[in-house]
Write an enzyme that holds these catalytic residues in place. Structure first.
Site, PDB file in Angstrom:
ATOM      1  N   HIS A  98       0.829  -1.253   0.016  1.00  0.00           N
ATOM      2  CA  HIS A  98       0.154   0.040  -0.088  1.00  0.00           C
ATOM      3  C   HIS A  98       0.714   1.232  -0.146  1.00  0.00           C
ATOM      4  O   HIS A  98       0.417   2.154   0.177  1.00  0.00           O
ATOM      5  CB  HIS A  98      -1.083   0.062   1.062  1.00  0.00           C
ATOM      6  CG  HIS A  98      -2.161  -0.739   0.759  1.00  0.00           C
ATOM      7  ND1 HIS A  98      -2.412  -1.540  -0.376  1.00  0.00           N
ATOM      8  CD2 HIS A  98      -3.462  -0.511   1.272  1.00  0.00           C
ATOM      9  CE1 HIS A  98      -3.612  -2.038  -0.465  1.00  0.00           C
ATOM     10  NE2 HIS A  98      -4.349  -1.376   0.532  1.00  0.00           N
ATOM     11  N   ASP A 139      -5.855   5.075   9.885  1.00  0.00           N
ATOM     12  CA  ASP A 139      -7.067   5.360   9.688  1.00  0.00           C
ATOM     13  C   ASP A 139      -7.801   4.134   9.013  1.00  0.00           C
ATOM     14  O   ASP A 139      -8.843   3.700   9.003  1.00  0.00           O
ATOM     15  CB  ASP A 139      -7.449   6.352   8.613  1.00  0.00           C
ATOM     16  CG  ASP A 139      -7.117   7.947   9.392  1.00  0.00           C
ATOM     17  OD1 ASP A 139      -7.401   7.856  10.574  1.00  0.00           O
ATOM     18  OD2 ASP A 139      -6.657   8.780   8.902  1.00  0.00           O
ATOM     19  N   GLU A 165      -8.744  14.359  14.334  1.00  0.00           N
ATOM     20  CA  GLU A 165      -8.364  14.589  13.148  1.00  0.00           C
ATOM     21  C   GLU A 165      -9.058  16.103  12.517  1.00  0.00           C
ATOM     22  O   GLU A 165      -9.790  16.768  13.383  1.00  0.00           O
ATOM     23  CB  GLU A 165      -8.634  13.524  12.146  1.00  0.00           C
ATOM     24  CG  GLU A 165      -7.753  12.206  12.545  1.00  0.00           C
ATOM     25  CD  GLU A 165      -7.608  11.314  11.312  1.00  0.00           C
ATOM     26  OE1 GLU A 165      -8.110  11.696  10.217  1.00  0.00           O
ATOM     27  OE2 GLU A 165      -7.096  10.378  11.493  1.00  0.00           O
TER      28      GLU A 165
HETATM   29  P1  FAD Z   1       4.060  -1.948   2.021  1.00  0.00           P
HETATM   30  O1  FAD Z   1       3.647  -0.932   1.054  1.00  0.00           O
HETATM   31  O2  FAD Z   1       4.019  -3.236   1.525  1.00  0.00           O
HETATM   32  O3  FAD Z   1       5.764  -1.469   2.391  1.00  0.00           O
HETATM   33  C1  FAD Z   1       6.062  -0.397   2.788  1.00  0.00           C
HETATM   34  C2  FAD Z   1       7.693  -0.412   3.046  1.00  0.00           C
HETATM   35  O4  FAD Z   1       7.770  -1.026   4.452  1.00  0.00           O
HETATM   36  C3  FAD Z   1       8.445  -1.030   2.145  1.00  0.00           C
HETATM   37  O5  FAD Z   1       9.649  -0.363   2.022  1.00  0.00           O
HETATM   38  C4  FAD Z   1       8.601  -2.170   2.468  1.00  0.00           C
HETATM   39  O6  FAD Z   1       9.947  -2.718   2.077  1.00  0.00           O
HETATM   40  C5  FAD Z   1       8.839  -2.085   3.985  1.00  0.00           C
HETATM   41  N1  FAD Z   1       8.060  -3.235   4.699  1.00  0.00           N
HETATM   42  C6  FAD Z   1       7.073  -3.791   4.659  1.00  0.00           C
HETATM   43  N2  FAD Z   1       6.699  -4.966   5.623  1.00  0.00           N
HETATM   44  C7  FAD Z   1       8.069  -4.989   6.048  1.00  0.00           C
HETATM   45  C8  FAD Z   1       8.482  -5.716   7.217  1.00  0.00           C
HETATM   46  N3  FAD Z   1       7.687  -6.702   7.757  1.00  0.00           N
HETATM   47  N4  FAD Z   1       9.540  -5.399   7.799  1.00  0.00           N
HETATM   48  C9  FAD Z   1      10.476  -4.397   7.317  1.00  0.00           C
HETATM   49  N5  FAD Z   1      10.118  -3.692   6.226  1.00  0.00           N
HETATM   50  C10 FAD Z   1       8.909  -4.003   5.693  1.00  0.00           C
HETATM   51  N6  FAD Z   1      -0.264   5.419   6.980  1.00  0.00           N
HETATM   52  C11 FAD Z   1      -0.666   5.919   8.093  1.00  0.00           C
HETATM   53  O7  FAD Z   1       0.410   5.943   9.049  1.00  0.00           O
HETATM   54  N7  FAD Z   1      -1.981   6.312   8.546  1.00  0.00           N
HETATM   55  C12 FAD Z   1      -2.841   5.912   7.770  1.00  0.00           C
HETATM   56  O8  FAD Z   1      -4.009   6.405   8.250  1.00  0.00           O
HETATM   57  C13 FAD Z   1      -2.849   5.598   6.624  1.00  0.00           C
HETATM   58  N8  FAD Z   1      -4.016   5.239   5.819  1.00  0.00           N
HETATM   59  C14 FAD Z   1      -3.525   4.573   4.500  1.00  0.00           C
HETATM   60  C15 FAD Z   1      -4.703   4.196   3.852  1.00  0.00           C
HETATM   61  C16 FAD Z   1      -4.543   3.576   2.394  1.00  0.00           C
HETATM   62  C17 FAD Z   1      -5.764   3.648   1.587  1.00  0.00           C
HETATM   63  C18 FAD Z   1      -3.270   3.410   2.001  1.00  0.00           C
HETATM   64  C19 FAD Z   1      -3.176   2.945   0.809  1.00  0.00           C
HETATM   65  C20 FAD Z   1      -2.083   3.691   2.978  1.00  0.00           C
HETATM   66  C21 FAD Z   1      -2.553   4.430   4.072  1.00  0.00           C
HETATM   67  N9  FAD Z   1      -1.201   4.567   4.895  1.00  0.00           N
HETATM   68  C22 FAD Z   1      -1.478   5.261   6.160  1.00  0.00           C
HETATM   69  C23 FAD Z   1       0.223   4.527   4.494  1.00  0.00           C
HETATM   70  C24 FAD Z   1       0.698   3.135   4.952  1.00  0.00           C
HETATM   71  O9  FAD Z   1       0.884   3.189   6.278  1.00  0.00           O
HETATM   72  C25 FAD Z   1       2.026   2.830   4.467  1.00  0.00           C
HETATM   73  O10 FAD Z   1       1.966   2.885   3.120  1.00  0.00           O
HETATM   74  C26 FAD Z   1       2.427   1.381   4.970  1.00  0.00           C
HETATM   75  O11 FAD Z   1       3.552   1.209   4.275  1.00  0.00           O
HETATM   76  C27 FAD Z   1       1.464   0.311   4.151  1.00  0.00           C
HETATM   77  O12 FAD Z   1       1.795  -0.917   4.543  1.00  0.00           O
HETATM   78  P2  FAD Z   1       2.211  -1.922   3.743  1.00  0.00           P
HETATM   79  O13 FAD Z   1       1.884  -3.132   4.523  1.00  0.00           O
HETATM   80  O14 FAD Z   1       1.286  -2.035   2.442  1.00  0.00           O
HETATM   81  O15 FAD Z   1       3.363  -1.827   3.468  1.00  0.00           O
END
Ligand code: FAD
Length: 531
Positions: A115, A183, A289
């Protein structure tokens, strides 16, 4: 199954894997006599069974590559050589060790839910670890809840691959819940802890990274990297377990929005509300917020439906009259014990606030529905085909001393004038003392700072226009001396990264040299691999 492979077959697979990586890595090509012989190869010598497992868990088929080379942003696509679908933590360990010891080390990116919006979880020509694959191999131990009830101390040990919604549901079964959320809950624990994990609870409980007791992290070297990893953008290791702080879960939530036409009054009230922020302080809010209501679209947005339909027209009239309406959104949790006092507490909190008379709106919903409020928005966008479109999102932290300039220069002079901003624009303050400066996450150097989130919803063809606006926003801040920090940062040059980290850059670099000296991990952030 693995054990029955004859050694020669195993070695062939290993060689195939190595030559596949070598041929796609784009690094200086290895001549065949550089390929590790079965006697030189440390993986073969030490971990042949696990390595054999890894080979069977690496995929380079269309579906695996397609998923690993895309993310929520849908703007960056980096093709990996292979995708690991681990079934154990050992698999990840083996991969990292193998990459580290290989004479041509290849990059590795953990992918949680993908994400990110700018390719941060991708690894061009490297290996993406599909963390979600671990979920089905935890033998019931993906989320375990423990604690000492007599001391009121509770925690959950959760796999880095787990979604926050699953953590919430599992802990609620014990009448408990994490205290700090994002969120949107369909994000992995590892993914948000690599950034910060912020939401309306942050002003009081800190970001998610402030609510972790311990972690298991797989890295190239050294295990003492707790602070480095929190907010560490995946640079130092892969989080496979985190111990998350829990507290007794409330049952219900009073959820209130109030509207303002004056930005300085809006921020003054927000700041006054977040000044009550003790964790045990009974009269404090649980969530705060803020958002902008503007011309495009209805008063509702994809993140939640809130305003009664019967009030839409008068809210729209207000927006038409003022151009931008500012909305504070707060929540106060309650349960059976506080059922009779919650309204009174809110009333006291709202005394002295200066919202537009007649423009407060209240909902009373269950705790789980409140925390999971964004999911209905996701479903709505999915049904309209607007979930998988590009997402040129921009998230910033702005110091309190410049928030009024930010309103004039960005909201009024860019966003309002151009009138191309769609979707959600979030604006809310948080307290610096709820963050831990030893962690890698970067925030402004003021006691109170704001998060601004431009969370656009657009079609396939509009993202470049929005992206240009994002660039103009950043440039205008720079010109005006507004020292913004990007949250979920995306920079192109080492110089920009240095500026971003500021005083923390040296430590960040030293930690990289210590924990990932070959710069294998999370290349998609483009910090150390930014070519
Ligand atoms: P990924 O996109 O898969 O990875 C993000 C980064 O973390 C990459 O660099 C990856 O290599 C690394 N990573 C992933 N897993 C691990 C692991 N286990 N160990 C070490 N590194 C790792 N953020 C907020 O803070 N608050 C919010 O309210 C919020 N709302 C969101 C709503 C939506 C619809 C979306 C799309 C994003 C939102 N985000 C929010 C952003 C979100 O927190 C970050 O994009 C987060 O990185 C997404 O988590 P993911 O599991 O998809 O990570």
């Amino acid at each position: 199954m693995v054990e029955t492979f004859p050694i020669t077959t195993y070695f062939m697979l290993l060689l195939l894997f190595i030559s596949f990586l070598v041929s796609t890595l784009g690094k200086p090509k290895l001549s065949t006599n550089c390929l590790p012989s079965k006697f030189q190869n440390p993986v073969y010598q030490n971990r042949k069974l696990q390595n054999l497992d890894i080979i069977s868990k690496l995929r380079d088929d269309h579906d695996a590559i397609k998923l690993a080379s895309s993310d929520y942003g849908n703007m960056v696509h980096e093709i990996p050589a292979s995708v690991l679908y681990p079934t154990s933590i050992n698999d990840i360990e083996t991969l990292i060790k193998f990459a580290h010891n290989n004479s041509a080390p290849f990059t590795i990116a953990a992918r949680g839910q993908g994400h990110s919006v700018r390719g941060q979880a991708m690894a061009r020509n490297g290996v993406v670890v599909n963390m979600r694959s671990l979920k089905n191999h935890r033998n019931g131990f993906g989320i375990t809840v423990s604690g000492t009830p007599s001391m009121g101390f509770f925690y959950a040990d959760v796999g880095g691959e787990q979604l926050w919604i699953d953590v919430l549901n599992a802990t609620l079964e014990h009448g408990l819940a994490p205290v700090s959320f994002t969120d949107y809950l369909y994000l992995t624990v590892g993914g948000t802890l690599s950034n910060a994990g912020i939401s309306g609870q942050t002003f009081r409980y800190g970001p998610q990274i402030s609510n972790v007791y311990e972690m298991d992290v797989i890295t190239e070297k050294n295990r003492k990297l707790f602070y480095a990893v929190l907010g560490g953008l995946g640079q130092f290791g892969i989080i496979v377990r985190a111990r998350i702080a829990l507290e007794p879960a409330p049952k219900r939530v009073k959820w209130v929005r109030m509207l303002y036409n004056d930005f300085s009054v809006f921020t003054k009230d927000q700041e006054s509300l977040i000044s009550l922020n003790g964790r045990k302080q009974k009269n404090a809010l649980n969530y705060l917020e803020g958002l902008l209501l503007m011309d495009k679209g209805t008063p509702e947005n994809w993140r939640s439906t809130f305003f009664p339909l019967s009030d839409h027209s008068r809210i729209i009239s207000l927006v038409t009259k003022y151009g931008i309406i500012y909305c504070i959104e707060v929540a106060k949790y309650y349960d059976d014990h506080t059922l009779n006092s919650v309204d009174k507490e809110l009333q006291v909190l709202f005394e002295g606030l200066s919202f537009i008379p007649g423009f407060t709106f209240e909902k009373d919903i269950s705790y789980i529905d409140f925390l999971n409020r964004v999911q209905s928005g996701e479903q709505k966008l999915q049904s309209q085909g607007l979930w998988d479109t590009p997402h040129p999102w921009l998230n910033l932290f702005v110091p309190k001393s410049h928030i009024s300039d930010f309103n004039s220069i960005v909201f009024k002079d860019i966003v309002l004038k151009r009138n191309i901003t769609t979707g959600v624009v979030l604006v809310y303050p948080m307290n610096r003392n709820k963050w831990d400066d030893r962690m890698s996450a970067v925030i402004p150097d003021e006691d109170v700072f704001y998060t601004i989130g431009f969370l656009h919803t657009i079609g396939f063809n509009d993202w470049e226009t929005i992206d240009l606006q994002n660039k103009d926003i950043l440039q205008s801040c720079y010109n005006a001396g507004i020292e913004v920090k990007q949250y979920l940062p995306n920079y192109k040059t080492m110089e920009d990264w240095k500026n971003h980290f500021g005083m923390k850059w040296r430590t960040f670099q030293e930690r990289k040299a210590q924990f990932d000296p070959k710069m294998i991990l999370s290349p998609g952030q483009r910090i150390f691999n930014n070519n």
